[in-house]
Design a protein around this motif. Structure first.
Motif, PDB file in Angstrom:
ATOM      1  N   ILE A  36      42.148-124.460 -52.595  1.00  8.26           N
ATOM      2  CA  ILE A  36      41.660-125.730 -52.068  1.00  8.26           C
ATOM      3  C   ILE A  36      40.215-125.927 -52.507  1.00  8.26           C
ATOM      4  O   ILE A  36      39.400-125.009 -52.399  1.00  8.26           O
ATOM      5  N   VAL A  37      39.887-127.130 -52.987  1.00 11.65           N
ATOM      6  CA  VAL A  37      38.509-127.481 -53.343  1.00 11.65           C
ATOM      7  C   VAL A  37      37.986-128.398 -52.254  1.00 11.65           C
ATOM      8  O   VAL A  37      38.560-129.457 -51.986  1.00 11.65           O
ATOM      9  N   ASP A  38      36.871-127.989 -51.614  1.00 11.94           N
ATOM     10  CA  ASP A  38      36.320-128.790 -50.520  1.00 11.94           C
ATOM     11  C   ASP A  38      35.327-129.837 -51.038  1.00 11.94           C
ATOM     12  O   ASP A  38      35.169-130.020 -52.249  1.00 11.94           O
ATOM     13  N   TYR A  39      34.658-130.527 -50.106  1.00 10.55           N
ATOM     14  CA  TYR A  39      33.704-131.594 -50.464  1.00 10.55           C
ATOM     15  C   TYR A  39      32.531-131.081 -51.292  1.00 10.55           C
ATOM     16  O   TYR A  39      31.907-131.827 -52.024  1.00 10.55           O
ATOM     17  N   HIS A  40      32.214-129.789 -51.158  1.00 13.56           N
ATOM     18  CA  HIS A  40      31.074-129.204 -51.876  1.00 13.56           C
ATOM     19  C   HIS A  40      31.507-128.525 -53.170  1.00 13.56           C
ATOM     20  O   HIS A  40      30.759-127.722 -53.724  1.00 13.56           O
ATOM     21  N   ASP A  41      32.728-128.793 -53.616  1.00 15.00           N
ATOM     22  CA  ASP A  41      33.312-128.216 -54.836  1.00 15.00           C
ATOM     23  C   ASP A  41      33.424-126.694 -54.787  1.00 15.00           C
ATOM     24  O   ASP A  41      33.401-126.031 -55.815  1.00 15.00           O
ATOM     25  N   GLU A  42      33.551-126.135 -53.585  1.00 15.64           N
ATOM     26  CA  GLU A  42      33.806-124.708 -53.428  1.00 15.64           C
ATOM     27  C   GLU A  42      35.309-124.485 -53.347  1.00 15.64           C
ATOM     28  O   GLU A  42      36.031-125.265 -52.739  1.00 15.64           O
ATOM     29  N   ILE A  43      35.781-123.403 -53.953  1.00 11.97           N
ATOM     30  CA  ILE A  43      37.206-123.088 -53.948  1.00 11.97           C
ATOM     31  C   ILE A  43      37.498-122.098 -52.824  1.00 11.97           C
ATOM     32  O   ILE A  43      36.817-121.080 -52.681  1.00 11.97           O
ATOM     33  N   HIS A  44      38.520-122.426 -52.035  1.00 14.69           N
ATOM     34  CA  HIS A  44      38.970-121.569 -50.943  1.00 14.69           C
ATOM     35  C   HIS A  44      40.416-121.192 -51.209  1.00 14.69           C
ATOM     36  O   HIS A  44      41.204-122.022 -51.667  1.00 14.69           O
ATOM     37  N   LYS A  45      40.767-119.941 -50.903  1.00 11.34           N
ATOM     38  CA  LYS A  45      42.157-119.491 -51.047  1.00 11.34           C
ATOM     39  C   LYS A  45      42.750-119.338 -49.655  1.00 11.34           C
ATOM     40  O   LYS A  45      42.208-118.610 -48.819  1.00 11.34           O
ATOM     41  N   LEU A  46      43.862-120.033 -49.424  1.00 11.05           N
ATOM     42  CA  LEU A  46      44.553-119.947 -48.148  1.00 11.05           C
ATOM     43  C   LEU A  46      45.941-119.366 -48.365  1.00 11.05           C
ATOM     44  O   LEU A  46      46.703-119.858 -49.193  1.00 11.05           O
ATOM     45  N   LYS A  47      46.252-118.336 -47.623  1.00  6.25           N
ATOM     46  CA  LYS A  47      47.586-117.752 -47.682  1.00  6.25           C
ATOM     47  C   LYS A  47      48.571-118.682 -46.984  1.00  6.25           C
ATOM     48  O   LYS A  47      48.254-119.277 -45.950  1.00  6.25           O
ATOM     49  N   GLN A  48      49.745-118.799 -47.541  1.00  9.78           N
ATOM     50  CA  GLN A  48      50.768-119.671 -46.974  1.00  9.78           C
ATOM     51  C   GLN A  48      51.135-119.225 -45.559  1.00  9.78           C
ATOM     52  O   GLN A  48      51.368-120.054 -44.682  1.00  9.78           O
ATOM     53  N   ASP A  49      51.149-117.930 -45.317  1.00  3.52           N
ATOM     54  CA  ASP A  49      51.501-117.414 -43.996  1.00  3.52           C
ATOM     55  C   ASP A  49      50.452-117.725 -42.938  1.00  3.52           C
ATOM     56  O   ASP A  49      50.755-117.722 -41.742  1.00  3.52           O
ATOM     57  N   ASP A  50      49.202-117.993 -43.343  1.00  4.05           N
ATOM     58  CA  ASP A  50      48.123-118.296 -42.400  1.00  4.05           C
ATOM     59  C   ASP A  50      48.078-119.777 -42.002  1.00  4.05           C
ATOM     60  O   ASP A  50      47.435-120.126 -41.022  1.00  4.05           O
ATOM     61  N   LEU A  51      48.756-120.631 -42.760  1.00  6.35           N
ATOM     62  CA  LEU A  51      48.709-122.075 -42.500  1.00  6.35           C
ATOM     63  C   LEU A  51      49.455-122.432 -41.231  1.00  6.35           C
ATOM     64  O   LEU A  51      50.568-121.971 -40.989  1.00  6.35           O
ATOM     65  N   ILE A  52      48.814-123.276 -40.416  1.00  9.42           N
ATOM     66  CA  ILE A  52      49.425-123.761 -39.185  1.00  9.42           C
ATOM     67  C   ILE A  52      49.860-125.204 -39.346  1.00  9.42           C
ATOM     68  O   ILE A  52      50.956-125.591 -38.969  1.00  9.42           O
ATOM     69  N   ASP A  53      48.970-126.047 -39.941  1.00  2.00           N
ATOM     70  CA  ASP A  53      49.229-127.474 -40.030  1.00  2.00           C
ATOM     71  C   ASP A  53      48.463-128.060 -41.217  1.00  2.00           C
ATOM     72  O   ASP A  53      47.398-127.565 -41.574  1.00  2.00           O
ATOM     73  N   VAL A  54      49.023-129.126 -41.799  1.00  2.00           N
ATOM     74  CA  VAL A  54      48.367-129.867 -42.861  1.00  2.00           C
ATOM     75  C   VAL A  54      48.537-131.348 -42.569  1.00  2.00           C
ATOM     76  O   VAL A  54      49.649-131.800 -42.307  1.00  2.00           O
ATOM     77  N   LYS A  55      47.412-132.086 -42.594  1.00  2.00           N
ATOM     78  CA  LYS A  55      47.448-133.520 -42.329  1.00  2.00           C
ATOM     79  C   LYS A  55      46.658-134.251 -43.404  1.00  2.00           C
ATOM     80  O   LYS A  55      45.716-133.701 -43.969  1.00  2.00           O
ATOM     81  N   ILE A  56      47.021-135.513 -43.632  1.00  2.00           N
ATOM     82  CA  ILE A  56      46.246-136.358 -44.538  1.00  2.00           C
ATOM     83  C   ILE A  56      44.977-136.766 -43.817  1.00  2.00           C
ATOM     84  O   ILE A  56      45.023-137.243 -42.686  1.00  2.00           O
ATOM     85  N   ASN A  57      43.834-136.554 -44.450  1.00  2.00           N
ATOM     86  CA  ASN A  57      42.554-136.860 -43.822  1.00  2.00           C
ATOM     87  C   ASN A  57      42.205-138.315 -43.993  1.00  2.00           C
ATOM     88  O   ASN A  57      42.322-138.933 -44.979  1.00  2.00           O
TER      89      ASN A  57
END
Length: 57
Positions: A36-57
């Motif tokens: 995932i690339v955030d507003y500050h152009d930093e890359i974050h790695k999220l494991k699929q097993d850690d995800l709880i919810d995803v919504k359109i912002n």
């Protein structure tokens, strides 16, 4: 990815819930993680097993 939308990810890590707002850059199906690339152009790695919810912002 094709829509270029900012999404709000809720995930569970280190015994706490966290929020991350960003765009999906890459989906690694082998490692089962999202990059995932955030507003500050930093890359974050999220494991699929850690995800709880995803919504359109």
């Amino acid at each position: 990815m094709a829509e270029d939308l900012f999404l709000c990810f809720t995930y569970y890590k280190h015994d706490d819930f966290h929020l991350l707002i960003g765009k999906v850059h890459f989906v690694d199906t082998y490692k089962r993680e999202f990059r995932i690339v955030d507003y500050h152009d930093e890359i974050h790695k999220l494991k699929q097993d850690d995800l709880i919810d995803v919504k359109i912002n």
